[in-house]
Scaffold this motif. Structure first.
Motif, short mmCIF file in Angstrom:
data_model
loop_
_atom_site.label_atom_id
_atom_site.label_comp_id
_atom_site.label_asym_id
_atom_site.label_seq_id
_atom_site.Cartn_x
_atom_site.Cartn_y
_atom_site.Cartn_z
N TYR A 1 0.81 -1.22 0.00
CA TYR A 1 0.00 0.00 0.00
C TYR A 1 0.85 1.28 0.00
N ALA A 2 1.77 1.38 0.96
CA ALA A 2 2.58 2.59 1.04
C ALA A 2 3.70 2.59 0.01
N GLY A 3 4.04 1.41 -0.50
CA GLY A 3 5.10 1.31 -1.48
C GLY A 3 4.59 1.30 -2.91
N ILE A 4 4.10 0.14 -3.35
CA ILE A 4 3.76 -0.05 -4.76
C ILE A 4 2.53 0.77 -5.19
N LEU A 5 1.42 0.60 -4.47
CA LEU A 5 0.19 1.28 -4.89
C LEU A 5 0.28 2.78 -4.71
N ARG A 6 0.95 3.23 -3.65
CA ARG A 6 1.16 4.67 -3.46
C ARG A 6 1.97 5.25 -4.61
N GLY A 7 3.03 4.54 -5.01
CA GLY A 7 3.83 5.01 -6.14
C GLY A 7 3.03 5.07 -7.43
N ALA A 8 2.17 4.05 -7.63
CA ALA A 8 1.35 4.02 -8.84
C ALA A 8 0.36 5.18 -8.86
N LEU A 9 -0.18 5.54 -7.69
CA LEU A 9 -1.13 6.66 -7.62
C LEU A 9 -0.43 7.98 -7.93
N VAL A 10 0.77 8.18 -7.41
CA VAL A 10 1.50 9.41 -7.71
C VAL A 10 1.85 9.46 -9.19
N GLN A 11 2.26 8.32 -9.75
CA GLN A 11 2.54 8.26 -11.18
C GLN A 11 1.35 8.71 -11.99
N ASN A 12 0.20 8.11 -11.74
CA ASN A 12 -0.98 8.39 -12.55
C ASN A 12 -1.54 9.77 -12.30
N SER B 1 -7.28 19.40 -10.23
CA SER B 1 -6.34 19.87 -9.21
C SER B 1 -6.36 18.96 -7.99
N PHE B 2 -7.53 18.45 -7.62
CA PHE B 2 -7.63 17.54 -6.48
C PHE B 2 -7.02 16.18 -6.81
N LEU B 3 -7.17 15.74 -8.05
CA LEU B 3 -6.63 14.44 -8.45
C LEU B 3 -5.12 14.47 -8.63
N THR B 4 -4.56 15.65 -8.89
CA THR B 4 -3.13 15.76 -9.20
C THR B 4 -2.33 16.48 -8.12
N TRP B 5 -2.94 16.64 -6.95
CA TRP B 5 -2.27 17.30 -5.83
C TRP B 5 -1.87 18.73 -6.18
N GLY B 6 -2.78 19.43 -6.89
CA GLY B 6 -2.59 20.85 -7.13
C GLY B 6 -2.03 21.24 -8.47
N GLU B 7 -2.10 20.34 -9.47
CA GLU B 7 -1.51 20.64 -10.78
C GLU B 7 -2.56 20.78 -11.87
N GLY B 8 -3.79 21.12 -11.50
CA GLY B 8 -4.88 21.11 -12.48
C GLY B 8 -5.03 22.33 -13.35
N ASN B 9 -4.41 23.46 -12.96
CA ASN B 9 -4.56 24.69 -13.77
C ASN B 9 -3.49 24.73 -14.86
N ASN B 10 -3.65 23.84 -15.81
CA ASN B 10 -2.65 23.66 -16.86
C ASN B 10 -2.58 24.85 -17.81
N ASN B 11 -3.71 25.47 -18.08
CA ASN B 11 -3.73 26.61 -19.00
C ASN B 11 -2.97 27.79 -18.41
N PHE B 12 -3.14 28.02 -17.12
CA PHE B 12 -2.37 29.06 -16.43
C PHE B 12 -0.89 28.71 -16.44
N HIS B 13 -0.58 27.44 -16.17
CA HIS B 13 0.82 27.03 -16.07
C HIS B 13 1.58 27.21 -17.38
N TYR B 14 0.92 26.98 -18.51
CA TYR B 14 1.62 27.12 -19.78
C TYR B 14 1.92 28.57 -20.12
N GLU B 15 1.09 29.48 -19.65
CA GLU B 15 1.36 30.89 -19.89
C GLU B 15 2.41 31.43 -18.91
N PHE B 16 2.41 30.91 -17.70
CA PHE B 16 3.32 31.41 -16.66
C PHE B 16 4.02 30.22 -16.00
N SER B 17 4.81 29.52 -16.80
CA SER B 17 5.41 28.27 -16.35
C SER B 17 6.42 28.47 -15.23
#
Length: 467
Positions: free
Chosen positions: A213-224, A254-270
């Motif tokens: 759980y803390a090893g394999i599946l946790r890593g897979a969740l962060v990957q995805n 943003s909730f699924l990616t731990w805060g990385e959901g505003n992709n359109n903003f990020h591409y303009e102000f990377s």
């Protein structure tokens, strides 16, 4: 015997023979070459090991301590990837002290998405060549490819070259990054499998649960969660800043990616250390960095200026307005109207044969025949202006008509009067011709649209075809 009839043994050795070999990524999948399409290391770390871990969940005993530990380790390692791999090394959004860099590099290895040097250069290539054939995980090749296919299939040489192009000196000459790359496999096993298992085993005797759980599946969740930015982040959501590229903002992502959901903003102000400009944007890494700044462990957190952010927002809104404006009926463009003399105008208006209700307003002749009986001010009032210049009456002498009335009148224009009013009429063309975007706003200030900045040179851009 002709040249085309020669057999291979008769061809002179001096004649050049060019053999062009297609890369495996350009070949169709068959029963004999399928294994050559696969990137086995990426397949192992992102598919095979997670599936093995998922299979072993039926043999592990549920333990709340392990669940809590897995959630904590997920948040911690996801933060190391987002703050370290992404915002620090890929985009240089801030400067971190060596202890913080070491923590990011050490525990960022636990996710299994590759070394800092490879991932950061691949991410830079993604920004530079987004949506093209040089993009490592272009959405043009489909949702599955952009999500995980790029990790499990052999990349085209163009992609490998684009990644090499983005391998800057800051990544090459960094001793910590170099150390992490050389020891990446060992670090992956240590931080991704051994540490989570030992913590759970030593403190509450759940070695297997910690491993699974803390090893394999946790890593897979962060990957995805990271891969979701590449896939859903380019096809689902809004584009409030620009739509030249496929990147999108998605609050749920943003909730699924731990805060990385505003992709359109990020591409303009990377380079911005934030992933969004609103206080309510879910971005725990932003607050993590703010706290570290207070503790003097990081510094120089880069923030895009409010002015530049507002400019992009406004320019895209103007672009949408221009698109909607072009679809509306603003009447026949002034430069396409015939020019007639005042005498011709009066002759047309008094022609009993055609019975057209023609009036002149601001030097433009309008045929208001279909509207005479619907005139809110009454039929008599509008008939008194037929064949005459109704400019003053229309603009306040009788009634100061609304904006909607002026727009409606424009759809009835049929000609332009020659003479002194002609120059005034042509000056109006720029303001109301739907095919020519306005150059100034209602206060007289110049409108600088996105794509029309002085430094932009328009040229064709090659993009990859959709797969």
């Amino acid at each position: 015997m002709s040249l085309n009839q020669r057999i291979p043994s008769q061809i002179s050795k001096k004649e050049p023979q060019h053999i062009f070999r297609r890369h495996i990524s350009e070949s169709s999948w068959t029963l004999w070459n399928w294994y050559r399409h696969l990137h086995w290391y990426g397949l192992l770390t992102t598919v095979i090991i997670p599936l093995v871990g998922l299979a072993f969940t039926v043999k592990t005993t549920f333990n709340w301590y392990t669940v809590i530990w897995s959630c904590f380790y997920y948040c911690f390692t996801a933060t190391c990837v987002i703050a370290g791999y992404h915002r620090l090394w890929a985009h240089r959004s801030f400067i971190a002290s060596y202890p913080i860099q070491f923590i990011y590099a050490f525990f960022g290895s636990s996710v299994g998405i590759g070394s800092i040097k490879w991932w950061a250069s691949a991410h830079r290539a993604h920004h530079r060549y987004s949506d093209t054939e040089k993009d490592p995980h272009t959405i043009r090749k489909g949702l599955v490819y952009s999500h995980i296919g790029w990790m499990t299939l052999r990349p085209h040489p163009k992609v490998r070259n684009s990644v090499k192009e983005c391998l800057g000196d800051d990544l090459i000459n960094d001793t910590l990054i170099d150390w992490q790359e050389k020891n990446y496999n060992e670090l992956l096993i240590l931080t991704g499998l051994m540490i989570p298992s030992f913590i759970a085993g030593i403190f509450w005797d759940d070695y297997l649960g910690g491993l699974i759980y803390a090893g394999i599946l946790r890593g897979a969740l962060v990957q995805n969660s990271t891969f979701l930015v590449n896939s859903l982040g380019h096809c689902v959501g809004t584009q409030p800043f620009d739509d030249k590229k496929s990147c999108r903002n998605n609050w749920f992502l943003s909730f699924l990616t731990w805060g990385e959901g505003n992709n359109n903003f990020h591409y303009e102000f990377s380079a911005d250390f934030r992933n969004g400009i609103n206080w309510f944007d879910f971005d725990p890494v932003k607050y993590h960095l703010i706290i570290l700044e207070k503790l003097k462990l990081v510094k120089n957190l880069y923030r895009a200026s409010e002015s530049s952010i507002s400019q992009c927002l406004l320019q895209y809104q103007q672009k949408l307005i221009d698109k909607r404006r072009a679809k509306l009926n603003w009447g026949v463009p002034i430069d396409q109207l015939p020019i007639i003399s005042p005498e011709e105008f009066r002759k047309w208006a008094n022609d009993e044969k055609h019975k057209r209700a023609l009036i002149a307003v601001a030097g433009i002749v309008h045929d208001v025949t279909p509207f005479v009986n619907d005139h809110p001010g009454g039929v008599a009032l509008i008939k008194t202006s037929i064949g005459k210049d109704a400019t003053s009456a229309f603009n306040g002498a009788v009634y100061d008509h609304s904006t909607a009335a002026h727009n409606l009148l424009a759809t009835m224009r049929v000609a332009v009067l020659s003479g002194r009013t002609e120059e005034i009429v042509w000056k109006q063309q720029q303001q109301e011709n739907k095919e020519v975007p306005l150059k100034q706003d209602s206060t007289g200030q110049k409108i600088v649209r996105g794509g029309e900045q002085a430094t932009i040179i328009k040229k064709p851009v090659r993009t990859a075809g959709a797969a």
